[in-house]
Design a protein around this motif. Sequence first.
Motif, PDB file in Angstrom:
ATOM      1  N   GLN A  34      24.110  26.290 -19.836  1.00  0.00           N
ATOM      2  CA  GLN A  34      24.843  25.469 -20.793  1.00  0.00           C
ATOM      3  C   GLN A  34      23.936  24.400 -21.387  1.00  0.00           C
ATOM      4  N   TYR A  36      24.177  20.578 -23.159  1.00  0.00           N
ATOM      5  CA  TYR A  36      25.004  19.392 -23.345  1.00  0.00           C
ATOM      6  C   TYR A  36      24.261  18.394 -24.218  1.00  0.00           C
ATOM      7  N   PRO A  44      27.687  13.408 -20.586  1.00  0.00           N
ATOM      8  CA  PRO A  44      27.294  14.625 -21.307  1.00  0.00           C
ATOM      9  C   PRO A  44      28.497  15.272 -21.989  1.00  0.00           C
ATOM     10  N   TYR A  99      30.382  25.502 -10.827  1.00  0.00           N
ATOM     11  CA  TYR A  99      30.092  24.272 -11.547  1.00  0.00           C
ATOM     12  C   TYR A  99      29.180  23.348 -10.761  1.00  0.00           C
ATOM     13  N   TYR A 101      26.303  22.492 -11.137  1.00  0.00           N
ATOM     14  CA  TYR A 101      25.255  22.541 -12.132  1.00  0.00           C
ATOM     15  C   TYR A 101      23.942  21.985 -11.608  1.00  0.00           C
TER      16      TYR A 101
ATOM     17  N   TYR B  33      34.617  17.016 -10.219  1.00  0.00           N
ATOM     18  CA  TYR B  33      33.238  16.983  -9.720  1.00  0.00           C
ATOM     19  C   TYR B  33      32.706  15.571  -9.826  1.00  0.00           C
ATOM     20  N   PHE B  45      24.355  17.116  -8.657  1.00  0.00           N
ATOM     21  CA  PHE B  45      25.680  17.400  -8.125  1.00  0.00           C
ATOM     22  C   PHE B  45      25.891  16.669  -6.804  1.00  0.00           C
ATOM     23  N   HIS B  48      32.538  18.668  -5.161  1.00  0.00           N
ATOM     24  CA  HIS B  48      33.519  19.365  -5.972  1.00  0.00           C
ATOM     25  C   HIS B  48      34.852  19.406  -5.222  1.00  0.00           C
ATOM     26  N   ASP B  56      33.144  21.714  -2.013  1.00  0.00           N
ATOM     27  CA  ASP B  56      31.703  21.710  -1.769  1.00  0.00           C
ATOM     28  C   ASP B  56      31.234  20.268  -1.809  1.00  0.00           C
ATOM     29  N   SER B  95      37.479  20.243 -14.825  1.00  0.00           N
ATOM     30  CA  SER B  95      37.657  21.490 -15.550  1.00  0.00           C
ATOM     31  C   SER B  95      38.951  22.136 -15.099  1.00  0.00           C
ATOM     32  N   ASP B  97      39.456  25.553 -15.234  1.00  0.00           N
ATOM     33  CA  ASP B  97      39.124  26.773 -14.507  1.00  0.00           C
ATOM     34  C   ASP B  97      37.626  26.965 -14.591  1.00  0.00           C
ATOM     35  N   PHE B  98      37.150  28.176 -14.290  1.00  0.00           N
ATOM     36  CA  PHE B  98      35.705  28.385 -14.238  1.00  0.00           C
ATOM     37  C   PHE B  98      35.194  29.210 -15.410  1.00  0.00           C
ATOM     38  N   THR B  99      36.004  29.311 -16.440  1.00  0.00           N
ATOM     39  CA  THR B  99      35.579  30.163 -17.541  1.00  0.00           C
ATOM     40  C   THR B  99      34.910  29.400 -18.669  1.00  0.00           C
ATOM     41  N   GLY B 100      34.927  28.133 -18.593  1.00  0.00           N
ATOM     42  CA  GLY B 100      34.333  27.342 -19.672  1.00  0.00           C
ATOM     43  C   GLY B 100      33.504  26.216 -19.137  1.00  0.00           C
ATOM     44  N   SER B 101      33.540  25.136 -19.839  1.00  0.00           N
ATOM     45  CA  SER B 101      32.688  24.022 -19.461  1.00  0.00           C
ATOM     46  C   SER B 101      33.489  22.975 -18.703  1.00  0.00           C
ATOM     47  N   ALA B 102      32.747  22.041 -18.151  1.00  0.00           N
ATOM     48  CA  ALA B 102      33.374  20.874 -17.544  1.00  0.00           C
ATOM     49  C   ALA B 102      33.306  19.716 -18.539  1.00  0.00           C
ATOM     50  N   PHE B 104      32.982  15.696 -19.023  1.00  0.00           N
ATOM     51  CA  PHE B 104      32.440  14.563 -18.285  1.00  0.00           C
ATOM     52  C   PHE B 104      33.057  13.249 -18.750  1.00  0.00           C
ATOM     53  N   GLY B 105      33.150  12.316 -17.805  1.00  0.00           N
ATOM     54  CA  GLY B 105      33.492  10.948 -18.139  1.00  0.00           C
ATOM     55  C   GLY B 105      32.266  10.214 -18.638  1.00  0.00           C
TER      56      GLY B 105
END
Lengths: 113, 113
Positions: A34, A36, A44, A99, A101, B33, B45, B48, B56, B95, B97-102, B104-105
């Motif tokens: 990805q 960002y 990001p 995720y 990352y 995360y 990271f 999660h 994790d 996020s 689900d896990f199909t796209g992006s996260a 961020f704050g």
Amino acid sequence: SQKIEQNSEALNIQEGKTATLTCNYTNYSPAYLQWYRQDPGRGPVFLLLIRENEKEKRKERLKVTFDTTLKQSLFHITASQPADSATYLCALDRASGTYKYIFGTGTRLKVLA
Amino acid sequence: EAGVTQFPSHSVIEKGQTVTLRCDPISGHDNLYWYRRVMGKEIKFLLHFVKESKQDESGMPNNRFLAERTGGTYSTLKVQPAELEDSGVYFCASSQDFTGSAFFGQGTRLTVV
């Protein structure tokens, strides 16, 4: 362990030109790669995602390529504008659904008017 | 729709003190995360959550760090006692689900003096 290198810490480019940023990784091929954008004092912001079985992805003036043989992704911004000035981060996700990352340190792009 | 919100945006504390960072994810996002960026390094990271469960936490530096997500909504990250090397920017992301992006704050900049 996986390591990511983004080609340069800073890149200056003239407005209207195409900016090309590089992301190289050293170990396993990620399931997702990805890109960002990060502005100063902000988090990001997701731009594009490319999967390991994809060669290229486009979104408006942005294009990402993914070469698992070279272990490299290229990020292009065509017809660059001063508003594109920001830090661009490459991030890898080892397996879908984590995720967890791994980020590169980023390339600071400055588009000169 | 509100984005990921983090409080406070800045915190300056003395070594040995306790600090609690808060993250409000996007409503409906089960995945949350925590990441951290220390000066000059890449974003790394920390852990999660899936709803209220820690999926994790392999990135947590040591047992001075405690993350919670009671009720599966907002999350807190407590550092007790804080050390100088804990200084950095702490990012939260969420996020659906896990199909796209996260998403961020904006991050919390923590300075330990």
